[in-house]
Design an enzyme around this catalytic site. Sequence first.
Site, PDB file in Angstrom:
ATOM      1  N   LYS A 181       0.810  -1.147   0.267  1.00 57.08           N
ATOM      2  CA  LYS A 181      -0.121   0.108  -0.064  1.00 57.08           C
ATOM      3  C   LYS A 181       0.830   1.188   0.079  1.00 57.08           C
ATOM      4  O   LYS A 181       1.413   1.595   1.219  1.00 57.08           O
ATOM      5  CB  LYS A 181      -0.857   0.134   1.245  1.00 57.08           C
ATOM      6  CG  LYS A 181      -2.120   1.030   1.008  1.00 57.08           C
ATOM      7  CD  LYS A 181      -2.336   1.951   2.360  1.00 57.08           C
ATOM      8  CE  LYS A 181      -1.535   3.121   2.513  1.00 57.08           C
ATOM      9  NZ  LYS A 181      -1.229   4.156   1.627  1.00 57.08           N
ATOM     10  N   GLU A 257       9.320   1.353  10.664  1.00 58.94           N
ATOM     11  CA  GLU A 257      10.340   2.456  10.522  1.00 58.94           C
ATOM     12  C   GLU A 257       9.790   3.581  10.591  1.00 58.94           C
ATOM     13  O   GLU A 257       9.015   4.196   9.472  1.00 58.94           O
ATOM     14  CB  GLU A 257      10.954   2.168   9.093  1.00 58.94           C
ATOM     15  CG  GLU A 257      11.678   0.952   8.772  1.00 58.94           C
ATOM     16  CD  GLU A 257      13.083   0.701   9.786  1.00 58.94           C
ATOM     17  OE1 GLU A 257      13.271   1.940  10.079  1.00 58.94           O
ATOM     18  OE2 GLU A 257      13.560  -0.237   9.412  1.00 58.94           O
ATOM     19  N   CYS A 291      13.799  10.696   6.366  1.00 56.93           N
ATOM     20  CA  CYS A 291      13.637  10.512   7.859  1.00 56.93           C
ATOM     21  C   CYS A 291      15.140  10.445   8.438  1.00 56.93           C
ATOM     22  O   CYS A 291      15.265  10.727   9.611  1.00 56.93           O
ATOM     23  CB  CYS A 291      13.146   8.859   7.870  1.00 56.93           C
ATOM     24  SG  CYS A 291      14.159   7.782   7.081  1.00 56.93           S
ATOM     25  N   GLU A 388       9.995  17.235  13.517  1.00 57.96           N
ATOM     26  CA  GLU A 388      10.645  16.693  12.221  1.00 57.96           C
ATOM     27  C   GLU A 388      10.314  17.465  11.283  1.00 57.96           C
ATOM     28  O   GLU A 388       9.262  17.643  10.645  1.00 57.96           O
ATOM     29  CB  GLU A 388      10.221  15.295  11.830  1.00 57.96           C
ATOM     30  CG  GLU A 388      11.147  14.548  10.847  1.00 57.96           C
ATOM     31  CD  GLU A 388      10.305  13.189  10.728  1.00 57.96           C
ATOM     32  OE1 GLU A 388       9.203  12.926  10.958  1.00 57.96           O
ATOM     33  OE2 GLU A 388      11.021  12.284   9.836  1.00 57.96           O
TER      34      GLU A 388
HETATM   35  P1  NAD Z   1       2.428   8.892   7.158  1.00 56.88           P
HETATM   36  O1  NAD Z   1       2.746   8.408   8.359  1.00 56.88           O
HETATM   37  O2  NAD Z   1       1.343   9.949   6.789  1.00 56.88           O
HETATM   38  O3  NAD Z   1       2.202   7.646   6.152  1.00 56.88           O
HETATM   39  C1  NAD Z   1       2.956   6.663   5.775  1.00 56.88           C
HETATM   40  C2  NAD Z   1       1.795   5.751   5.190  1.00 56.88           C
HETATM   41  O4  NAD Z   1       0.741   5.372   5.810  1.00 56.88           O
HETATM   42  C3  NAD Z   1       1.310   5.898   3.934  1.00 56.88           C
HETATM   43  O5  NAD Z   1       0.884   4.951   2.977  1.00 56.88           O
HETATM   44  C4  NAD Z   1       0.032   6.565   4.269  1.00 56.88           C
HETATM   45  O6  NAD Z   1      -0.920   6.433   3.376  1.00 56.88           O
HETATM   46  C5  NAD Z   1      -0.652   5.636   5.326  1.00 56.88           C
HETATM   47  N1  NAD Z   1      -1.455   6.179   6.342  1.00 56.88           N
HETATM   48  C6  NAD Z   1      -1.759   7.449   6.586  1.00 56.88           C
HETATM   49  N2  NAD Z   1      -2.667   7.608   7.617  1.00 56.88           N
HETATM   50  C7  NAD Z   1      -3.121   6.198   7.627  1.00 56.88           C
HETATM   51  C8  NAD Z   1      -3.973   5.787   8.452  1.00 56.88           C
HETATM   52  N3  NAD Z   1      -4.655   6.309   9.247  1.00 56.88           N
HETATM   53  N4  NAD Z   1      -4.031   4.165   8.664  1.00 56.88           N
HETATM   54  C9  NAD Z   1      -3.348   3.487   7.767  1.00 56.88           C
HETATM   55  N5  NAD Z   1      -2.401   4.067   7.233  1.00 56.88           N
HETATM   56  C10 NAD Z   1      -2.294   5.278   6.914  1.00 56.88           C
HETATM   57  O7  NAD Z   1       3.897   9.310   6.451  1.00 56.88           O
HETATM   58  P2  NAD Z   1       4.148  10.129   5.018  1.00 56.88           P
HETATM   59  O8  NAD Z   1       3.870  11.601   5.770  1.00 56.88           O
HETATM   60  O9  NAD Z   1       3.977   9.385   3.983  1.00 56.88           O
HETATM   61  O10 NAD Z   1       6.092  10.094   5.346  1.00 56.88           O
HETATM   62  C11 NAD Z   1       6.754  11.029   5.981  1.00 56.88           C
HETATM   63  C12 NAD Z   1       7.072   9.958   7.549  1.00 56.88           C
HETATM   64  O11 NAD Z   1       7.811   8.830   6.988  1.00 56.88           O
HETATM   65  C13 NAD Z   1       8.181  10.877   8.276  1.00 56.88           C
HETATM   66  O12 NAD Z   1       7.778  10.945   9.647  1.00 56.88           O
HETATM   67  C14 NAD Z   1       9.403  10.004   7.931  1.00 56.88           C
HETATM   68  O13 NAD Z   1      10.457  10.357   9.028  1.00 56.88           O
HETATM   69  C15 NAD Z   1       8.981   8.777   7.985  1.00 56.88           C
HETATM   70  N6  NAD Z   1       9.894   7.838   7.140  1.00 56.88           N
HETATM   71  C16 NAD Z   1      10.652   6.841   8.011  1.00 56.88           C
HETATM   72  C17 NAD Z   1      11.405   6.234   7.433  1.00 56.88           C
HETATM   73  C18 NAD Z   1      12.256   5.209   8.053  1.00 56.88           C
HETATM   74  O14 NAD Z   1      12.855   4.481   7.539  1.00 56.88           O
HETATM   75  N7  NAD Z   1      12.407   5.200   9.526  1.00 56.88           N
HETATM   76  C19 NAD Z   1      11.759   6.406   5.939  1.00 56.88           C
HETATM   77  C20 NAD Z   1      10.867   7.234   5.258  1.00 56.88           C
HETATM   78  C21 NAD Z   1      10.200   8.112   5.976  1.00 56.88           C
END
Ligand code: NAD
Length: 484
Positions: A181, A257, A291, A388
């Site tokens: 997803k 992650e 991240c 962040e």
């Molecule tokens: P996000 O948490 O908003 O979304 C991540 C995923 O979760 C997406 O596929 C999104 O559609 C889904 N999602 C969102 N709300 C949801 C819900 N209520 N229920 C189920 N799924 C849901 O994150 P983002 O804005 O897409 O990405 C940025 C974040 O990701 C930052 O905090 C960054 O640090 C983190 N990140 C971490 C790593 C790592 O390896 N630690 C790598 C890349 C990004």
Amino acid sequence: MENKNKMLSDSQPVDSLIGGKWVAAEKKIDVTNPVDGSILAKVSSASPDLCLSGVDAAQTAFASWKSTAPRARAEILRKSFEIMIAEQESLARLITLENGKVLADARAEVAYAAEFFRWFSEEAVRIDGDYRRAPSGANWLLVTRQPVGVALLATPWNFPAAMATRKIGPALAAGCTVVLKPASETPLTALAIAEIMQRAGVPDGVVNVVVPSPSGPAVGAMLKSDKVRKLSFTGSTQVGSMLLAQAAENVINCTMELGGNAPFIVFDDADLPGAIDGAMLAKMRNGGAACTAANRFFVHEKIYDAFADGLTARMGALVLGDGLDSKTNVGPLVSKSQQQQVAKFVEMAKSDGAVVACGGSAAADGSYGYFPTVLTEVSFDSPILREEIFGPVAPLVRFTDRDDVLAHANSVEHGLVSYVYTRDIGRGMRVAEALESGMVGLNRGLVSDPAAPFGGVKQSGLGREGAHDGLLAFLETKYVAGNW
Ligand code: NAD
């Protein structure tokens, strides 16, 4: 699979992939180009029911995939790696179009993403076991590893290719089947990678892709289905902790992650040009939307001014614009809300006394861009250091005392990565040990490597991706007590 946008290739998939078939839905999600907000594609929005049929397809395919020879699984991953590299340029363009990052970053992401397929094609044939006599001598201990089962993989928008392959690679190597997803902001890259995997010979149902909008109900329904045995999530700490609670209901195996808030510590004996190069890499890879991005710069008082001047000169010279333009160094952020968020953080810091050394404003051309920004005279307690930032903003704090800076570096809830610059390797190693983060860059501004265990401590996550650890995350250990 029809797609009418001339910016995209004719073969660009825009529907869900379920059991090897592209399934269209009436409801569509607009995927926009962050450089001008124009619609790039209308992607089928998968209903919770369609997502559940993806889980069913993965469950059906699991029986034969788990017993497919590891070498055969490896060959499909290897072939996927080769196609990705052969098609690096078109994939990079696609990433730039939907994510906004500059082409150079997008090319680097495709190479990095493909490496996960190559690395895990090599790991697929190294699933180990153990065979020992019990200490009592009474029986034998046999240990083997089995795939966890159907895995739900959820990925963010900032690395639309690499976050997908970092999960699909080890899952398939282990013998798991998956439902991916991707983020609804950037689903096109994930769909293109799934299509590449089809060409590489992945059997129907082994890789399924769904793009539900909103995500919550569909992800919730899949986690509730008793067929999903693994959740591998990359995204924000806020969503991650919510999904952990949902996964707890069925005691689903989780790898998380999550967000980061990396300190970047520069000691007074650091190689200054090297530290500035490292800062540029750690801050500006992906336009700051990583991240692993350096989020809090702690610079020793003795070299603070020289570091600030050097970094300001480099940041101020970066050209903000359309990522497809070869003159551009920094692309726009992914969305208007992301742009507003970054602007809000800068205002917060300014009202706390920070000085804008360069940048400090949003692009005025209607794009979601934000000018590369250096903030000096940021206090240890500035509210920006708790957020962040996820954009091209570098807040610089002065420090004098090692223990003091360590305490501040460790004072946040995140613990993904930290960076340390010093010529004294003994001091660097002691500080690396004391830093509360899963990874440390010692005189290096980049830690990501498919062969290294990537992951965080505290609220930055659970488990590791990449290396052999990434494979183990998709395997269960089975022990047989034998007597013969
Ligand atoms: P996000 O948490 O908003 O979304 C991540 C995923 O979760 C997406 O596929 C999104 O559609 C889904 N999602 C969102 N709300 C949801 C819900 N209520 N229920 C189920 N799924 C849901 O994150 P983002 O804005 O897409 O990405 C940025 C974040 O990701 C930052 O905090 C960054 O640090 C983190 N990140 C971490 C790593 C790592 O390896 N630690 C790598 C890349 C990004």
